[in-house]
Design an enzyme around this catalytic site. Structure first.
Site, PDB file in Angstrom:
ATOM      1  CB  CYS A  94     -10.287  -1.532  -8.524  1.00  0.00           C
ATOM      2  SG  CYS A  94     -10.504  -2.707  -7.168  1.00  0.00           S
ATOM      3  CD  GLU A 122      -9.585  -7.749  -1.995  1.00  0.00           C
ATOM      4  OE1 GLU A 122      -8.615  -7.090  -2.393  1.00  0.00           O
ATOM      5  OE2 GLU A 122     -10.378  -7.326  -1.146  1.00  0.00           O
ATOM      6  NE  ARG A 142      -6.273   0.670  -2.248  1.00  0.00           N
ATOM      7  CZ  ARG A 142      -5.852   0.731  -3.512  1.00  0.00           C
ATOM      8  NH1 ARG A 142      -5.790   1.872  -4.146  1.00  0.00           N
ATOM      9  NH2 ARG A 142      -5.484  -0.378  -4.143  1.00  0.00           N
ATOM     10  CG  HIS A 159      -2.107  -1.006   0.865  1.00  0.00           C
ATOM     11  ND1 HIS A 159      -2.087  -2.300   1.310  1.00  0.00           N
ATOM     12  CD2 HIS A 159      -3.213  -0.875   0.097  1.00  0.00           C
ATOM     13  CE1 HIS A 159      -3.156  -2.925   0.851  1.00  0.00           C
ATOM     14  NE2 HIS A 159      -3.851  -2.096   0.116  1.00  0.00           N
ATOM     15  CG  ASP A 191      -5.145  -8.129  -1.222  1.00  0.00           C
ATOM     16  OD1 ASP A 191      -4.062  -8.371  -0.663  1.00  0.00           O
ATOM     17  OD2 ASP A 191      -5.852  -7.151  -0.939  1.00  0.00           O
TER      18      ASP A 191
HETATM   19  C1  PEP Z   1      -6.382  -5.183  -4.567  1.00  0.00           C
HETATM   20  O1  PEP Z   1      -6.162  -6.016  -3.683  1.00  0.00           O
HETATM   21  O2  PEP Z   1      -6.059  -5.320  -5.747  1.00  0.00           O
HETATM   22  C2  PEP Z   1      -7.066  -3.920  -4.215  1.00  0.00           C
HETATM   23  C3  PEP Z   1      -7.461  -3.082  -5.128  1.00  0.00           C
HETATM   24  O3  PEP Z   1      -7.201  -3.639  -2.892  1.00  0.00           O
HETATM   25  P1  PEP Z   1      -5.979  -3.119  -1.969  1.00  0.00           P
HETATM   26  O4  PEP Z   1      -4.807  -2.853  -2.862  1.00  0.00           O
HETATM   27  O5  PEP Z   1      -6.442  -1.896  -1.269  1.00  0.00           O
HETATM   28  O6  PEP Z   1      -5.768  -4.280  -1.057  1.00  0.00           O
HETATM   29 MG    MG Z   2      -7.096  -5.781  -1.758  1.00  0.00          MG
END
Ligand code: PEP
Ligand code: MG
Length: 575
Positions: free
Chosen positions: A509, A438, A303, A196, A462
């Site tokens: 996404c 995910e 988010r 992140h 994920d």
């Molecule tokens: C993902 O897991 O691709 C996603 C968009 O969620 P995050 O990156 O916030 O875990």
């Molecule tokens: Mg995710």
């Protein structure tokens, strides 16, 4: 002497600036072997740090403060500990005996002192252990650089030189602070490409390289650093020739980015006329101007956990409502997909301190957390529903694996709706609820999800982490993080196809959606909705404008039958 270090490129572009070392003191200390000829200077470094801390403590004591007597007492105690031969001079002996770096020697010495404290019966004396640790932290900060106050840097450096943050590690919560500060890029020792922290760097549009292993020890405050966020390289102390070369590269990168701006108002449609929706990922309401600037078709992922970070209390319903309402309203009727709290793993809450979990990514994260904290979930859902009156809000549930989780989340939404109805508070009765795909289990058992949900969004970050069993924020396994692994391609393609058959819209996404090297592949799989950082929208649009979706569908159909990684890579390049 210039020093080149290679790491993982996580956010494109070139940054040139002066290093600003950020410390989390004790956690950061590495063990280095010192050449015999450098032992004396290493000891001097430790002594200089001690002198600096002594000076700081004296200044603290002399500064006028309301709590003069308390300050004076702790300063005296800390000065006494600093001057005790047990600490600095024993650490100096360690440097000589073991030829280790000053930081390491100091921490070794501290550990042996605090072990002794643990065996003391007197509680007052036992508590002095914390003071020893604080003195050592002060010394480490003097040795390593400065504490993590990026803001204090502003305006201090020469105006021609930007600030580059150099850290061992940065949490997403640290990185989100950069939205308030003029940071031109950052480099870290650890971290993965879809952590992140890396995601926030892309959202800020600043170059970043992670996984550089020892940069925090090699770089010194105010060193000139070049970050090549496209190639994953950091150059410390470059000579004038290299600087000139990178200034040129930076200009041509900026030029390319500027050229893309002419595509802003173009519809994103393929050569054969298929309209593609390009939406944006955001972390905070303040990201919306960037979304509007590139004419995004909506927000595909908000988010919301970033609203909950860096604070000691949870945002209440009013505060959340205001945040969601402002985004919904600003987007003027375009979809705004608000994801319920995805807390856990690398996005920990400050409140309540860290939970001890052996495997946080597999623990109480996202929807699991929300279902375990029903009051917190209800507050968020009420705020979301109320905001739905001010735009086209959709609710997105993260990290679903089980049908019963969808049922429980839908029941919680129904409960929030009933409460609002009873209170005669209006909301959009037709609000759509979608789920993130995910976890591989969700992709493989999609039937239960398409039956219950209005839309799906594939979180490739994920999905890759959980399918390939690699921690997305661990640079040691970053080489195994492979979006083109045949298993990943099949899970994504299968999800898109199953969604299409069931008439449930599917978007992507995760970071794959914003990486233009995957645009044609995803188009060929039948993807019609992409969500990414606003800074990536125009380059993805450029790819779409050059693509023929019918032709890509044929080629990708064949590509999905391949197993050999090299063949897959070649086929993707040829698309
Ligand atoms: C993902 O897991 O691709 C996603 C968009 O969620 P995050 O990156 O916030 O875990
Ligand atoms: Mg995710």
């Amino acid at each position: 002497m210039p020093f080149v270090i290679h790491g993982l490129p996580v956010s494109q572009g070139i940054a040139i600036g002066r290093a600003h070392l950020v410390s989390h003191a004790l956690l950061e200390v590495g063990h280095l072997l010192i050449a015999p000829r450098h032992v004396d200077s290493e000891i001097s470094r430790l002594e200089d740090a001690a002198a600096k801390v002594r000076f700081e403590l004296r200044a603290l004591k002399e500064a006028p403060t309301a709590a003069q007597s308390e300050v004076s007492a702790f300063v005296d105690l800390h000065t006494m500990l600093l001057d005790d031969p047990m600490l600095v001079s024993n650490a100096s002996s360690l440097i000589r005996e073991r030829r280790c770096n000053a930081e390491w020697a100091l921490v070794q010495q501290m550990e042996s002192i605090v072990d002794d404290f643990d065996n003391i019966d007197d509680p007052y004396l036992r508590e002095r252990k914390a003071d020893v640790i604080q003195v050592v932290e002060r010394l480490l900060k003097a040795l390593l650089g400065h504490p993590s106050h990026v803001a204090s840097r502003r305006g201090k450096t020469d105006p021609d030189m930007d600030t580059i943050v150099v850290a061992h590690d940065l949490s997403p919560a640290d990185t989100i602070h950069f939205k308030d500060n003029q940071i031109s890029g950052f480099v870290t020792d650890v971290g993965g490409a879809t952590s992140h922290t890396a995601i926030v760097a892309r959202s800020l549009g600043i170059p970043a390289v992670v996984g550089l292993r020892h940069i925090r020890h090699i770089a010194r405050d105010d060193d000139i650093i070049i970050i090549d966020g496209t190639r994953g390289v950091a150059i410390i102390d470059p000579d004038e020739r290299v600087l000139e070369e990178y200034r040129l590269r930076r200009s041509s990168f900026d030029l390319e980015r500027n050229k893309l701006k002419r595509l802003k108002a173009n519809r994103a449609a393929t050569l054969d006329g298929l309209e593609i929706s390009l939406q944006a990922n955001i972390e905070l309401p303040r990201d919306v101007p960037g979304v509007k600037d590139v004419y995004a078709d909506g927000i595909g992922l908000f988010r919301t956990e970033f609203l909950f970070m860096n604070r000691d209390t949870l945002p209440n319903e009013e505060e959340q409502y205001e945040a969601y309402r402002s985004v919904a309203k600003a987007m003027g009727g375009k979809p705004v997909t608000i994801r319920t709290l995805d807390i856990g793993a690398d996005k920990a809450l400050t409140i309540g301190g860290p939970r001890k979990e052996a495997n946080p990514a597999l623990g109480l994260r996202a929807i699991r957390y929300c279902l375990a904290e029903p009051q917190m979930f209800l507050t968020q859902l009420r705020a979301l529903l109320r905001a739905s009156l001010h735009g086209k809000v959709k609710i997105l549930i993260p990290m679903l694996a089980h049908a019963h989780e969808v049922d429980a989340a839908l029941a919680a939404i129904e409960n929030a709706k009933n409460q609002l109805r009873a209170e005669k508070i209006k909301f959009d009765e037709t609000i759509q609820v979608g789920g993130m795909v995910e976890i591989p289990a969700a992709a493989l058992a999609l039937g239960v999800f398409v039956k219950r949900l209005d839309f799906l969004s594939i979180g490739t970050n994920d999905l890759i982490q959980y399918t390939l069993a690699i921690d997305r924020s661990d640079e040691a396994v970053a080489h195994l993080y492979d979006p083109l692994h045949p298993a990943i391609l099949r899970l994504i393609a299968q999800t898109i196809q199953t969604g299409a058959k069931a008439g449930v819209p599917v978007s992507v996404c995760g970071e794959m959606a914003g990486d233009k090297t995957f645009t044609r592949l995803l188009l060929g799989m039948g993807l019609q909705q992409f969500s990414m950082h606003p800074t990536q929208i125009l380059s993805v649009k450029q790819e779409i404008l050059r693509s023929d979706s019918t032709d890509l569908a044929l080629k990708v159909g064949k590509l999905l039958r391949l197993d050999e990684p090299e063949k897959i890579r070649e086929a993707v390049e040829k698309l």
